[in-house]
Design an enzyme around this catalytic site. Structure first.
Site, short mmCIF file in Angstrom:
data_model
loop_
_atom_site.label_atom_id
_atom_site.label_comp_id
_atom_site.label_asym_id
_atom_site.label_seq_id
_atom_site.Cartn_x
_atom_site.Cartn_y
_atom_site.Cartn_z
CD GLU B 283 79.55 23.41 75.02
OE1 GLU B 283 80.15 24.14 75.83
OE2 GLU B 283 78.36 23.07 75.16
CB CYS B 300 80.05 33.86 81.22
SG CYS B 300 80.96 33.24 79.84
CB SER B 320 78.12 26.84 76.68
OG SER B 320 79.36 26.32 77.10
CE LYS B 359 80.00 35.40 87.43
NZ LYS B 359 80.27 34.16 86.66
CD GLU B 362 78.67 31.12 88.41
OE1 GLU B 362 78.41 30.84 87.24
OE2 GLU B 362 79.54 31.95 88.71
CD GLU B 367 74.93 23.06 90.34
OE1 GLU B 367 74.37 22.92 91.45
OE2 GLU B 367 74.52 23.84 89.47
CB CYS B 505 80.50 41.99 83.93
SG CYS B 505 80.21 40.35 83.26
#
Lengths: 172, 575
Positions: B283, B300, B320, B359, B362, B367, B505
């Site tokens: 990308e 991420c 991205s 997370k 997420e 979606e 992280c």
């Protein structure tokens, strides 16, 4: 703690919003501006709901959390609408002994509101305060700037009538 | 330098040092519940750290009291011990006493301090504890204001480290508490769910939402094919849950533990990190070649994504479109893996082990179901996995090393360094360089993007592409500084990596507690060790399992199937 449903701010007139923005503009960039701004803004809008706090935060470039923290810290600031006529009943020791609670109950019933609320037409707001320092006048209550001394519950309807429909708007 | 004495021991420290810090230098640990590493917590909220000082009639709070020449300090006189005990007693007087039922049981600083100062009774009537609403509105974090001791660490970290400024003290007296702005529930607020507040909270007032029971339930269900993925950072953290040294790399033992817990297949998020690099690297090249929106920014980190959606919506086109490795894993597991393993995807249950609280959010974003199912079913943090392993009675330290299951367990060194700030950038540059030049980068270690500097920059010659300029930031307050420069148009980067948490992280909201900057460094070193010394393959595009995935299923990076499964859209959410 107060948590108020967010309104669109449509209850305030264009003039009111313009005044709010003017106050913010005057203080922008000054250190310690938040409290004087909130004080002046509350005098314009009557209270400080979420939509007003957001406007102040954005205008002064402060986090909304800072504005909310200050609003909830000082009892002078309120997130609930106040009445055009604010009734403050003293429930200090002397007034308590001389029957303040009877007056509180009578006003709650006749106005149909709880302590800290105001009537649907925003005519009257009701709050209790600790000692007003006028124990000789107990039981005492203050409406706007007027002190009413040795009030008996039977006198209350007549006292309220003095304010009903009065066009004059009290200062927050 | 200032000379003073603490408990009649001489100590010399730089001007401006606090008494608390000076005492630590000579290994005297004054108890405190509000001072926290580098956070500015003036004027000191908890008052537990009181000491006696010859310059003051009253006791002073050592955490904010600066040293002075010739000063004499006493840290454990009768007067001090009595006062501290009274302070902690008062904190406990309006704190729930059902410690055994608390998620923080055993890891609570208030418990530890009560023990240290020796509280044995509470003299005030505790029949009317303050009542507060528990906020479990979000998928990530749970707030229980009744357990708040008003240390204000969470307020400081939210403002100073993360630049989000959501949490604030509000109200007064027994009504006082720490809340999101306007007293909103977290789910209605602009919280990024980074969980740094849960990392610094000394009690159980802000904790990760515990989802371990959902994992146990899936493991007990014979109908379900339960597979697990672990984020890169987890292997560098999990040992700490069992008393191992920070920086222990416990990959093999972690796999063994997961098998013993009953997972049907033990895979690895690192596999999906390699996949992310394939998509994201291509990308980036496409954007550079086709004059697309630059700088491209990594996607991420779910805390970072939500931060952009709230605070920098004009930069959404810069993100991205790649899903995070966790979500790519889920989408591939319920399509490609289902196909090759011959399992009905509706029976596949994907569990993620993440160093992260965001997370959880997420995985629950509406979606995230491109496989036709919820791509990732449950997310638990490193701390929750520690809880499960203890719950199963496993002696983690003595477990043998075991190996991953193919094919989604296989990974490269590039995948593993995703767990440290700068790792995604380094991994992407390795692959981008190889794609453009057809050669392996002469030196795979890109030192400029490693380490704990808040914002890092590098410029690299990448064949006929010319110079590629990149920047890396971690901690959202650092991200904010960088984004303000991007918006002002004073930068010319091609690619920016952002991780919401300090250190990336390895310092996530789900890390083992207590945290420290030293631990971040040691955990990151463990990941770089895994990359340089353990993994044979160090570039994502060389991972054989990834090559097979493209050959048999995806065909090509940014292709039709990738587009449907591995890429996503973002939502403007309002400040």
């Amino acid at each position: 703690m107060e948590r108020v449903e967010e309104s669109s701010g449509a209850e305030f007139s264009a003039q009111q919003w313009q005044d709010v923005d003017g106050i913010i503009d005057q203080h922008r960039g000054q250190p310690g501006a938040l409290i004087p701004v909130l004080e002046e803004v509350q005098a314009v809008t009557g209270y400080l709901p979420a939509v007003v706090q957001r406007r102040v935060a954005r205008g002064l470039g402060l986090p909304l959390s800072r504005v909310y923290g200050v609003v909830t810290f000082y009892s002078f600031f309120t997130m609930k609408p106040r009445g055009r006529h604010q009734i403050r009943i003293c429930t200090g020791t002397a007034c308590h002994v001389r029957g303040a609670q009877r007056n509180v109950n009578q006003l709650k019933t006749s106005l149909g509101i709880e302590i800290g609320e105001c009537t649907d037409d925003r005519e009257f707001g009701l709050e209790t305060v600790r000692c007003l320092g006028a124990c000789g006048l107990a039981p005492v209550l203050v409406i706007d700037q007027d002190t009413h001394r040795q009030v008996k519950k039977e006198q209350l309807p007549q006292i309220l009538r003095q304010y009903q429909g009065a066009a004059e708007v009290s200062e927050g | 330098m200032i000379k003073l004495s603490i408990d009649d021991l001489p100590v010399e420290v730089p001007n401006g040092t606090t008494v608390l810090e000076a005492a630590r230098r000579i290994n005297i640990h004054i108890p405190t519940l509000c001072a926290y590493q580098e956070l500015n917590h003036f004027p000191g909220a908890c008052r537990v750290c009181l000491v006696e000082c010859d310059r003051s009639r009253s006791l002073v709070a050592s955490c904010v009291f600066p040293v002075a020449e010739g000063m004499k300090i006493w840290t454990h006189t009768e007067r001090v011990r009595k006062a501290r005990r009274a302070v902690v007693e008062f904190l406990l007087s309006d704190h729930p006493d059902d410690c055994q039922l608390c998620q923080k049981n055993g890891a609570c600083e208030l418990q530890a301090i009560a023990e240290q100062v020796g509280v044995r009774k509470i003299r005030v009537n505790r029949s009317d504890l303050s009542r507060h609403q528990i906020d479990s509105s979000s998928e990530a974090l749970r707030r229980d204001p009744a357990k708040c001791i008003y240390c204000l660490r969470c307020v400081a970290v939210c403002a100073q480290v993360q630049g989000v400024n959501l949490l604030t003290p509000a109200g007064r007296g027994f009504d006082a508490r720490v809340v999101p702005a306007l007293g909103l529930d977290l789910a209605d607020s602009n919280c990024t769910y980074c969980g740094q507040c849960a990392v610094v909270c000394p009690t159980g007032a802000i904790v990760e939402k515990d989802d371990t029971e959902r994992v146990w339930a899936a493991l007990a269900d014979p109908q379900k094919h339960v597979i697990v993925q672990e984020a890169p950072a987890v292997r560098a953290q999990l040992g700490e849950e069992f008393g191992m040294d920070p920086g222990s790399l416990v990959t093999g033992q972690m796999i063994a533990a997961l098998r013993r817990l009953g997972f049907d297949q033990v895979f690895d998020t690192n596999f999906a990190a390699d996949l992310t690099i394939m998509e994201e690297g291509h990308e980036l090249l496409q954007r550079v070649k086709q004059n697309g929106v630059l700088p491209m920014m990594t996607s991420c980190c779910p805390g970072w994504i939500k931060f952009v959606e709230h605070f920098y919506p004009s930069l959404i086109p810069n993100l991205s479109t790649c899903k995070s490795p966790q979500q790519m894993f889920g989408a591939i597991a319920k399509t490609y893996y289902a196909q090759i393993a011959g399992v009905d995807p509706k029976d596949i249950f994907v569990v993620s082990i993440m160093p992260c609280t965001a997370k959880k959010y997420e995985a629950a974003r509406p979606e995230m179901c491109d496989s036709g199912f919820r791509d990732v079913d449950v997310v638990i943090t490193t701390r929750e996995l520690g809880r499960m392993i203890r719950g199963a009675g496993l002696d983690f330290v003595s477990l043998p090393d075991e190996d991953y299951d193919p094919p989604m367990g296989q990974y490269s060194g590039a995948g593993t360094i995703f767990g440290a700030t700068g790792g995604v950038m380094e991994a992407a540059l390795r692959t981008a360089y190889a794609v453009v030049t057809g050669k392996t980068m002469p030196n795979l270690d890109i030192q400029q993007v490693r380490g704990l500097a808040g914002v890092k920059e590098a410029a690299l010659e990448v064949g006929k592409l010319g110079q590629v300029r990149v920047a890396v930031a971690h901690g959202l307050a650092n991200a904010r500084k960088l984004m303000d420069r991007v918006i002002a148009g004073t930068t010319d980067y091609h690619f920016i990596e952002i991780m919401a948490c300090p250190g990336g992280c390895v310092g996530g909201g789900g890390q083992p507690l207590p945290a420290s900057e030293e631990k971040l460094r040691l955990r990151a070193e463990a990941l770089y060790r895994d990359d340089a010394l353990v993994q044979k393959v160090r570039e994502s595009h060389m991972n054989p399992a990834i090559l097979a995935l493209y050959e048999h299923f995806l065909r090509e990076p940014l292709g039709y199937r990738s587009h449907g499964l591995l890429h996503t859209k973002y939502t403007e959410r309002g400040e």
